[in-house]
Design a protein around this motif. Structure first.
Motif, PDB file in Angstrom:
ATOM      1  N   THR A 192      -3.208 -30.991 -68.823  1.00 49.13           N
ATOM      2  CA  THR A 192      -3.928 -31.497 -67.646  1.00 49.13           C
ATOM      3  C   THR A 192      -3.045 -32.530 -66.950  1.00 49.13           C
ATOM      4  N   GLY A 240      -6.568 -37.748 -61.050  1.00 51.20           N
ATOM      5  CA  GLY A 240      -6.613 -38.422 -62.345  1.00 51.20           C
ATOM      6  C   GLY A 240      -8.006 -38.448 -62.944  1.00 51.20           C
ATOM      7  N   ARG A 241      -8.958 -37.911 -62.186  1.00 48.45           N
ATOM      8  CA  ARG A 241     -10.368 -37.908 -62.596  1.00 48.45           C
ATOM      9  C   ARG A 241     -10.827 -39.341 -62.888  1.00 48.45           C
TER      10      ARG A 241
HETATM   11  O1  F6P Z   1      -8.530 -32.466 -64.249  1.00 51.51           O
HETATM   12  C1  F6P Z   1      -7.593 -32.114 -63.296  1.00 51.51           C
HETATM   13  C2  F6P Z   1      -8.106 -32.405 -61.902  1.00 51.51           C
HETATM   14  O2  F6P Z   1      -7.092 -32.050 -60.980  1.00 51.51           O
HETATM   15  C3  F6P Z   1      -8.551 -33.851 -61.665  1.00 51.51           C
HETATM   16  O3  F6P Z   1      -7.454 -34.720 -61.445  1.00 51.51           O
HETATM   17  C4  F6P Z   1      -9.458 -33.702 -60.482  1.00 51.51           C
HETATM   18  O4  F6P Z   1     -10.418 -34.721 -60.441  1.00 51.51           O
HETATM   19  C5  F6P Z   1     -10.100 -32.363 -60.745  1.00 51.51           C
HETATM   20  O5  F6P Z   1      -9.253 -31.645 -61.620  1.00 51.51           O
HETATM   21  C6  F6P Z   1     -10.344 -31.537 -59.506  1.00 51.51           C
HETATM   22  O6  F6P Z   1     -11.018 -30.398 -59.871  1.00 51.51           O
HETATM   23  P1  F6P Z   1     -11.237 -29.146 -58.912  1.00 51.51           P
HETATM   24  O7  F6P Z   1      -9.984 -28.330 -58.926  1.00 51.51           O
HETATM   25  O8  F6P Z   1     -12.385 -28.422 -59.521  1.00 51.51           O
HETATM   26  O9  F6P Z   1     -11.504 -29.667 -57.539  1.00 51.51           O
END
Ligand code: F6P
Length: 329
Positions: free
Chosen positions: A126, A171-172
């Motif tokens: 990740t 970075g969540r």
């Molecule tokens: O976990 C990886 C990530 O890119 C995070 O940094 C981000 O918050 C999330 O996934 C975004 O998810 P999605 O692709 O579902 O918008």
């Protein structure tokens, strides 16, 4: 010995996932284990969405971003019925173990599947680097370098126009990406969710100190877990009377060719994932600790916490004029 395994990628994709798939498949072939690619993560295991893989099917993917197996976040797999279907797929296809490449969400799924009798080995991947049991997750270095490249470009135009830039990075809920990138681009300020925000001290005073030191452009890096860069920009405008430009780097950070570090780490982790199965182990996460690779039982791995390196945050602060003036390092 185990005869056939499945391999899948799940959750947000990360550069280097393909390198990990390649390493899993080629190591399996070397060990005489057959490999089935499960497409679209845990959902694919429920739906029986598979492709047979051999050494040549993973040729020329080492340097490719994304994942050839596709990825998904599966709501069905959160249910007992969904997981039972996944077990049925494993029985039908003769899959005796699964290598799951992804982050914490993927590993929570792995734990549930292992409780139903299908052994799983997890490979951390990740861009957030927020998996507690491992120092490093595949994709982090590539994402950092992508963000750094973008911010370097932004700095050119901010410098020419003497502006303030507020850049939101992913970075969540963690600030690993923001802090690393902030140090590497010499940001004026870095805002991370791990540190409660004192807007006056952490942003306003820092920009003011920079200005007083003669600088006329400012780079504020905001981790998405702190909140919206647009809101931060608005508050800067109200406090200092300047008009910041806002950039949300977004999914661009997840794309592109993996860096050497990600290719190499993914290859070693993929290799160790298969060796765990080949040597009769399973239900573990392949983790890096102090430069070496270790196996950590999934249940224990999920309880581990990783903290943002506040000593590095301090180093970032010391690089700013304000912090150097106010406190000794
Ligand atoms: O976990 C990886 C990530 O890119 C995070 O940094 C981000 O918050 C999330 O996934 C975004 O998810 P999605 O692709 O579902 O918008």
């Amino acid at each position: 010995m185990i005869k056939r395994i499945g391999v899948l990628t799940s959750g947000g994709d990360a550069p280097g996932m393909n390198a990990a798939v390649r390493a899993v498949v080629r190591t399996a072939v070397a060990c005489g284990i057959e490999c089935i690619g499960i497409r679209r993560g845990w959902q694919g295991l429920i739906n029986g969405d598979f492709v047979r893989l051999d050494s040549s099917s993973v040729g020329h993917i080492l340097s490719r971003g994304g994942t050839i197996l596709y990825t998904a976040r599966s709501d069905d797999f959160m249910t007992e019925a969904g997981r039972q279907k996944a077990v049925s797929t494993c029985k039908m296809l003769g899959i005796e173990g699964v290598v799951a490449i992804g982050g914490d969400g993927t590993f929570r799924g792995a734990l549930e599947l292992s409780r139903l009798g299908i052994p799983v080995v997890g490979v951390p991947a990740t861009i957030d680097n927020d998996v507690g049991c491992t120092n490093y997750t595949i994709g982090f270095d590539s994402a950092c370098n992508t963000a750094i490249e973008c911010i370097d470009k932004l700095r050119d135009t901010m410098q020419s126009h003497e502006r303030c830039s507020v850049v939101e990075v992913m970075g969540r809920n963690a600030g690993f990406l923001a802090l690393y990138v902030g140090i590497a681009v010499g940001a004026t300020a870095v805002l991370v969710p791990e540190k409660p925000l004192d807007f006056e001290k952490d942003v306003v005073e820092r920009i003011r100190e920079y200005r007083l030191a003669g600088n006329t452009h400012f780079m504020i890096v905001v981790a998405e877990g702190v909140g919206s860069a647009f809101e931060i920009g608005q508050k800067i405008k109200e406090a200092l009377g300047i008009e910041p430009r806002i950039t949300v780097l977004g999914h661009i950070q997840r794309g592109g060719a993996p860096t050497g570090r990600d290719r190499e780490t993914a290859t070693r982790m993929g290799y160790h994932a298969i060796m765990a199965f080949a040597e009769g182990r399973g239900n573990c996460i392949i983790a890096t600790q102090e430069g070496g690779i270790v196996e950590i039982p999934i249940e224990e791995a999920l309880t581990r916490k990783k903290h943002l390196q506040m000593d590095r945050y301090r180093i970032m602060e010391v690089m700013q004029f304000g912090a150097v003036r106010s406190t000794a390092p």
